[in-house]
Write an enzyme that holds these catalytic residues in place. Structure first.
Site, PDB file in Angstrom:
ATOM      1  N   ARG A 135       0.822  -1.212   0.000  1.00  0.00           N
ATOM      2  CA  ARG A 135       0.000   0.000   0.000  1.00  0.00           C
ATOM      3  C   ARG A 135       0.861   1.270   0.000  1.00  0.00           C
ATOM      4  O   ARG A 135       0.506   2.275  -0.623  1.00  0.00           O
ATOM      5  CB  ARG A 135      -0.927  -0.021   1.222  1.00  0.00           C
TER       6      ARG A 135
ATOM      7  N   HIS B  39       0.396   4.491  -2.418  1.00  0.00           N
ATOM      8  CA  HIS B  39       0.155   5.845  -1.902  1.00  0.00           C
ATOM      9  C   HIS B  39       1.309   6.785  -2.235  1.00  0.00           C
ATOM     10  O   HIS B  39       1.124   8.007  -2.289  1.00  0.00           O
ATOM     11  CB  HIS B  39      -0.115   5.813  -0.395  1.00  0.00           C
TER      12      HIS B  39
ATOM     13  N   VAL C 223       0.580  10.177  -5.506  1.00  0.00           N
ATOM     14  CA  VAL C 223       0.699  11.554  -5.020  1.00  0.00           C
ATOM     15  C   VAL C 223       2.000  12.162  -5.561  1.00  0.00           C
ATOM     16  O   VAL C 223       3.074  11.904  -5.036  1.00  0.00           O
ATOM     17  CB  VAL C 223       0.661  11.600  -3.475  1.00  0.00           C
TER      18      VAL C 223
ATOM     19  N   ASP D 239       8.040   8.998  -5.736  1.00  0.00           N
ATOM     20  CA  ASP D 239       9.216   9.784  -5.356  1.00  0.00           C
ATOM     21  C   ASP D 239       9.490   9.739  -3.856  1.00  0.00           C
ATOM     22  O   ASP D 239      10.219  10.580  -3.333  1.00  0.00           O
ATOM     23  CB  ASP D 239       9.030  11.245  -5.797  1.00  0.00           C
TER      24      ASP D 239
ATOM     25  N   ASN E 145      -4.205   8.754   4.834  1.00  0.00           N
ATOM     26  CA  ASN E 145      -3.004   8.138   5.418  1.00  0.00           C
ATOM     27  C   ASN E 145      -2.952   8.152   6.943  1.00  0.00           C
ATOM     28  O   ASN E 145      -2.367   7.251   7.561  1.00  0.00           O
ATOM     29  CB  ASN E 145      -1.757   8.867   4.895  1.00  0.00           C
TER      30      ASN E 145
ATOM     31  N   HIS F  77      -6.161  -5.731  -2.629  1.00  0.00           N
ATOM     32  CA  HIS F  77      -6.976  -5.947  -1.435  1.00  0.00           C
ATOM     33  C   HIS F  77      -7.218  -7.427  -1.156  1.00  0.00           C
ATOM     34  O   HIS F  77      -8.049  -7.775  -0.328  1.00  0.00           O
ATOM     35  CB  HIS F  77      -8.299  -5.175  -1.542  1.00  0.00           C
TER      36      HIS F  77
HETATM   37  C1  HEM Z   1      -9.185   1.432  -6.044  1.00  0.00           C
HETATM   38  C2  HEM Z   1      -9.181   2.305  -5.081  1.00  0.00           C
HETATM   39  C3  HEM Z   1      -8.699   2.027  -3.700  1.00  0.00           C
HETATM   40  C4  HEM Z   1      -9.311   2.433  -2.559  1.00  0.00           C
HETATM   41  C5  HEM Z   1     -10.598   3.245  -2.465  1.00  0.00           C
HETATM   42  C6  HEM Z   1      -8.538   1.930  -1.461  1.00  0.00           C
HETATM   43  C7  HEM Z   1      -8.818   2.159  -0.130  1.00  0.00           C
HETATM   44  C8  HEM Z   1      -8.232   1.480   0.914  1.00  0.00           C
HETATM   45  C9  HEM Z   1      -8.630   1.609   2.283  1.00  0.00           C
HETATM   46  C10 HEM Z   1      -9.702   2.550   2.793  1.00  0.00           C
HETATM   47  C11 HEM Z   1      -7.883   0.749   3.009  1.00  0.00           C
HETATM   48  C12 HEM Z   1      -7.956   0.494   4.518  1.00  0.00           C
HETATM   49  C13 HEM Z   1      -7.262   1.564   5.306  1.00  0.00           C
HETATM   50  C14 HEM Z   1      -7.515   1.448   6.776  1.00  0.00           C
HETATM   51  O1  HEM Z   1      -8.512   0.868   7.188  1.00  0.00           O
HETATM   52  O2  HEM Z   1      -6.679   1.963   7.557  1.00  0.00           O
HETATM   53  C15 HEM Z   1      -6.999   0.074   2.102  1.00  0.00           C
HETATM   54  C16 HEM Z   1      -6.101  -0.893   2.453  1.00  0.00           C
HETATM   55  C17 HEM Z   1      -5.193  -1.446   1.579  1.00  0.00           C
HETATM   56  N1  HEM Z   1      -4.986  -1.057   0.275  1.00  0.00           N
HETATM   57 FE1  HEM Z   1      -6.242   0.053  -0.845  1.00  0.00          FE
HETATM   58  N2  HEM Z   1      -7.469   1.225  -1.943  1.00  0.00           N
HETATM   59  C18 HEM Z   1      -7.525   1.274  -3.304  1.00  0.00           C
HETATM   60  C19 HEM Z   1      -6.589   0.736  -4.166  1.00  0.00           C
HETATM   61  C20 HEM Z   1      -5.444   0.084  -3.763  1.00  0.00           C
HETATM   62  C21 HEM Z   1      -4.330  -0.222  -4.616  1.00  0.00           C
HETATM   63  C22 HEM Z   1      -4.241   0.170  -6.093  1.00  0.00           C
HETATM   64  C23 HEM Z   1      -3.416  -0.881  -3.856  1.00  0.00           C
HETATM   65  C24 HEM Z   1      -2.076  -1.418  -4.243  1.00  0.00           C
HETATM   66  C25 HEM Z   1      -1.712  -1.706  -5.464  1.00  0.00           C
HETATM   67  C26 HEM Z   1      -3.980  -1.000  -2.529  1.00  0.00           C
HETATM   68  C27 HEM Z   1      -3.407  -1.680  -1.486  1.00  0.00           C
HETATM   69  C28 HEM Z   1      -3.976  -1.798  -0.237  1.00  0.00           C
HETATM   70  C29 HEM Z   1      -3.525  -2.752   0.762  1.00  0.00           C
HETATM   71  C30 HEM Z   1      -2.474  -3.813   0.561  1.00  0.00           C
HETATM   72  C31 HEM Z   1      -4.282  -2.512   1.915  1.00  0.00           C
HETATM   73  C32 HEM Z   1      -4.154  -3.198   3.272  1.00  0.00           C
HETATM   74  C33 HEM Z   1      -3.070  -2.470   4.050  1.00  0.00           C
HETATM   75  C34 HEM Z   1      -2.772  -3.011   5.423  1.00  0.00           C
HETATM   76  O3  HEM Z   1      -3.328  -4.022   5.856  1.00  0.00           O
HETATM   77  O4  HEM Z   1      -1.926  -2.371   6.086  1.00  0.00           O
HETATM   78  N3  HEM Z   1      -5.183  -0.367  -2.506  1.00  0.00           N
HETATM   79  N4  HEM Z   1      -7.235   0.563   0.829  1.00  0.00           N
END
Ligand code: HEM
Ligand SMILES: *[C@@H]1O[C@H](CO)[C@@H](O)[C@H](O)[C@H]1NC(C)=O
Ligand SMILES: *[C@@H]1O[C@H](CO)[C@@H](O)[C@H](O)[C@H]1NC(C)=O
Ligand SMILES: *[C@@H]1O[C@H](CO)[C@@H](O)[C@H](O)[C@H]1NC(C)=O
Ligand SMILES: *[C@@H]1O[C@H](CO)[C@@H](O)[C@H](O)[C@H]1NC(C)=O
Ligand SMILES: *[C@@H]1O[C@H](CO)[C@@H](O)[C@H](O)[C@H]1NC(C)=O
Length: 329
Positions: free
Chosen positions: A66, A70, A74, A78, A98, A200
């Site tokens: 993630r 992120h 943005v 970088d 974040n 995800h």
């Molecule tokens: C498509 C739009 C996306 C949205 C709206 C989104 C949103 C989110 C949100 C809200 C969380 C949970 C944050 C939390 O509860 O603290 C999350 C977790 C995560 N996201 Fe996304 N995300 C998106 C795309 C992506 C992409 C493109 C990647 C990587 C290529 C990604 C990788 C991850 C990972 C691996 C987690 C789990 C992180 C952890 O357990 O520490 N996400 N995302």
């Protein structure tokens, strides 16, 4: 006549030479072998620290993946996401997407220390560390078939922007049109959106993020919603309670996509990718749910595309000594 033909020929040769010389320096491209000469141990060193970190805590692989996302969305890949706030700028760490959510900064520090030691000087950028750590996490949690070659040679930013982080990262309440629009704004297409959301398949999310979905959305499996309600009450101070993003949060697999077919996406934005009406997005979700080789074949190329967003190269940016702050500060 012959002379003017020759002049034209000469002109073509000069144009070709100019193109060959100018284009690579202005659009300096990333390369998989960037560190081969200057620090042959760089990639194996990063991988071994990632491996140790995942052995300590499986979820950290998700957190590292993630971070790369992120970072790239943005102002390009970088390492701006890693900068702590300073008197001259408020960084990205406390932006809404974040704050109290991004993790893994300590592991990045650990990687940076190990790689600088192995290379005997700071030659590997923090932005490249994020790209490699993301790839290694995916391959460790998913197996060799999810491995892809990472392109390298990014340099690190000297500033960061709290506003840019708020404006460029997708929130979980976005609908499909909004998600696609945001991805297209970053040069990514519908397929990239569906493929990259497959990230995800690992990791977890907080109650505050999925509360609206489990109480208000209608395209959700009722039993799934009701089970989640027990760990995420409608009101009360349980905002940070965690739920896995799919039922196998420590394995990089295709269960995420299968969950969407059964209206068991945990994020509203995830379920937006599958409505069950035969859209292009629906078709990709169906494909990846039944064919992990198709997902594995498409994931690397989409991450590489994301990793190519506006990198700093050549004389731009710097190689940081500490990933948390710009040099000489
Ligand atoms: C498509 C739009 C996306 C949205 C709206 C989104 C949103 C989110 C949100 C809200 C969380 C949970 C944050 C939390 O509860 O603290 C999350 C977790 C995560 N996201 Fe996304 N995300 C998106 C795309 C992506 C992409 C493109 C990647 C990587 C290529 C990604 C990788 C991850 C990972 C691996 C987690 C789990 C992180 C952890 O357990 O520490 N996400 N995302
Ligand atoms: C970030 O989270 C902290 C609590 O950990 C809070 O005090 C602060 O106000 C939050 N910042 C923003 C900009 O939301
Ligand atoms: C970052 O640096 C660029 C170029 O110097 C500048 O235009 C921009 O305003 C800076 N952003 C922040 C948040 O300081
Ligand atoms: C998605 O959200 C935007 C902005 O709120 C809205 O204008 C649009 O109608 C929504 N699209 C769909 C298909 O719901
Ligand atoms: C659900 O929708 C209602 C009505 O719009 C709203 O009051 C509530 O805050 C929403 N969220 C939750 C978690 O119930
Ligand atoms: C599927 O439904 C969404 C809204 O729910 C709509 O925007 C889209 O056009 C539909 N696609 C097809 C192929 O019917």
């Amino acid at each position: 006549m012959a002379a003017s033909h020759f002049q034209f020929f000469l002109f073509l040769v000069l144009v070709t030479l100019a193109t060959l010389i100018v284009i690579p320096t202005t659009h300096a491209k990333l390369s998989p072998t960037y560190y081969n000469k200057v620090c042959p141990k760089a990639l194996t060193t990063i991988k071994s620290v990632v491996q140790r970190a995942i052995a300590r805590e499986r979820r950290i692989g998700a957190s590292l993946l993630r971070l790369h996302f992120h970072d790239c969305f943005v102002n390009g890949c970088d390492a701006s996401v890693l900068l702590d706030d300073t008197p001259s700028f408020v960084g990205e760490k406390t932006s809404f997407p974040n704050n109290n959510s991004l993790r893994g900064f300590d592991v990045v520090d650990e990687i940076k220390a190990a790689v600088d030691k192995a290379c005997k000087r700071p030659v590997v950028s923090c932005a490249d560390i994020l790209a490699v750590a993301a790839r290694d996490s995916v391959a460790i949690l998913g197996g060799q078939k999810y491995w892809y070659q990472v392109l390298l040679g990014r340099r690190d930013a000297r500033n960061a922007s709290w506003d840019a982080a708020n404006n460029n990262l997708p929130p979980p309440f976005f609908n499909f049109t909004q998600l696609l629009g945001l991805f297209q704004g970053h040069g990514l297409n519908l397929k990239d959106l569906v493929v990259l959301s497959g990230a995800h398949t690992i990791g977890a999310t907080q109650c505050a993020v999925f509360r609206d979905r489990i109480y208000n959305d209608t395209n959700i499996d009722p039993t799934f919603a009701s089970n989640l309600r027990s760990i995420c009450p409608q009101t009360g101070g349980d905002d940070t309670n965690l739920a896995p993003l799919d039922s196998t949060p420590n394995r990089f697999d295709t269960v995420f996509y299968t969950s969407l077919l059964y209206k068991k996406g945990l994020l509203h934005s995830d379920q937006e990718l599958f409505k069950g009406n035969g859209s292009a997005s629906d078709k990709l979700v169906q494909l990846y749910s039944r064919n992990s080789n198709a997902f594995a074949a498409d994931f690397g190329p989409s991450v590489i595309k994301m990793g190519n967003i506006k990198p700093l190269t050549g004389i731009n940016g710097e190689i940081r000594s500490s990933c948390r702050k710009v040099n000489n500060s």
